[in-house]
Design an enzyme around this catalytic site. Sequence first.
Site, PDB file in Angstrom:
ATOM      1  N   ARG A  17       0.830  -1.206   0.000  1.00 43.19           N
ATOM      2  CA  ARG A  17       0.000   0.000   0.000  1.00 43.19           C
ATOM      3  C   ARG A  17       0.868   1.261   0.000  1.00 43.19           C
ATOM      4  NH1 ARG A  17      -2.656   2.503   5.204  1.00 43.19           N
ATOM      5  NH2 ARG A  17      -3.854   4.181   4.261  1.00 43.19           N
ATOM      6  N   TYR A  22       4.471   4.709   2.940  1.00 46.27           N
ATOM      7  CA  TYR A  22       4.658   3.711   3.995  1.00 46.27           C
ATOM      8  C   TYR A  22       5.872   2.809   3.809  1.00 46.27           C
ATOM      9  CZ  TYR A  22      -0.056   5.182   5.094  1.00 46.27           C
ATOM     10  OH  TYR A  22      -1.158   5.944   5.419  1.00 46.27           O
ATOM     11  N   ASN A  71      -0.264   1.536  16.567  1.00 43.62           N
ATOM     12  CA  ASN A  71      -0.498   2.288  15.344  1.00 43.62           C
ATOM     13  C   ASN A  71      -1.942   2.009  14.974  1.00 43.62           C
ATOM     14  OD1 ASN A  71      -0.717   3.363  12.792  1.00 43.62           O
ATOM     15  ND2 ASN A  71       1.325   2.718  12.153  1.00 43.62           N
ATOM     16  N   GLU A  95       1.560   5.922  20.981  1.00 41.10           N
ATOM     17  CA  GLU A  95       0.969   6.026  19.654  1.00 41.10           C
ATOM     18  C   GLU A  95       2.097   6.206  18.641  1.00 41.10           C
ATOM     19  OE1 GLU A  95      -1.631   9.366  17.195  1.00 41.10           O
ATOM     20  OE2 GLU A  95      -1.699   9.383  19.371  1.00 41.10           O
ATOM     21  N   ARG A 104       0.668  15.562   6.035  1.00 43.78           N
ATOM     22  CA  ARG A 104      -0.317  14.926   5.156  1.00 43.78           C
ATOM     23  C   ARG A 104      -1.633  15.700   5.187  1.00 43.78           C
ATOM     24  NH1 ARG A 104      -0.482   8.777   5.935  1.00 43.78           N
ATOM     25  NH2 ARG A 104      -1.565   8.997   3.952  1.00 43.78           N
TER      26      ARG A 104
END
Length: 140
Positions: A17, A22, A71, A95, A104
Amino acid sequence: MKIFIINGPNLNLLGIREPGIYGSNSFDDYLPKLRAHYPDIHLDYYQSNIEGELINKMQEVGFTYDGIVLNAGAYTHTSVALHDCIRSLKCPVIEVHISNVHQREEFRHRSMISSACKGVICGFGLNSYRLAIESFRDER
């Protein structure tokens, strides 16, 4: 020391993906490297695309493990239920995000779970997980 890594929706597609965001490595390829780097820490892993299953897993391990690296994927930005779960646990939760969410889309700039977590690490690729483990290890 026992740390549980929990990944949320779509993180089962790491390496496939959006590799520009990523990366090209899967978490299944990365996990053995983490375990080899921390032989003195017991690392467990779980991934689900379903919010309730993430909550069930955190409630299952959140009273016996030393920490959770979470995550939550897109649930980070939407889930009051995950926030409430994290606040109910005995162990701390860090986190993590692979990408720098603040570079983003605007909707990714707000986390529903950050205020319930011990800390937040983002933008270091898969190394975000290692940095979270380092934080737990340093507190021993």
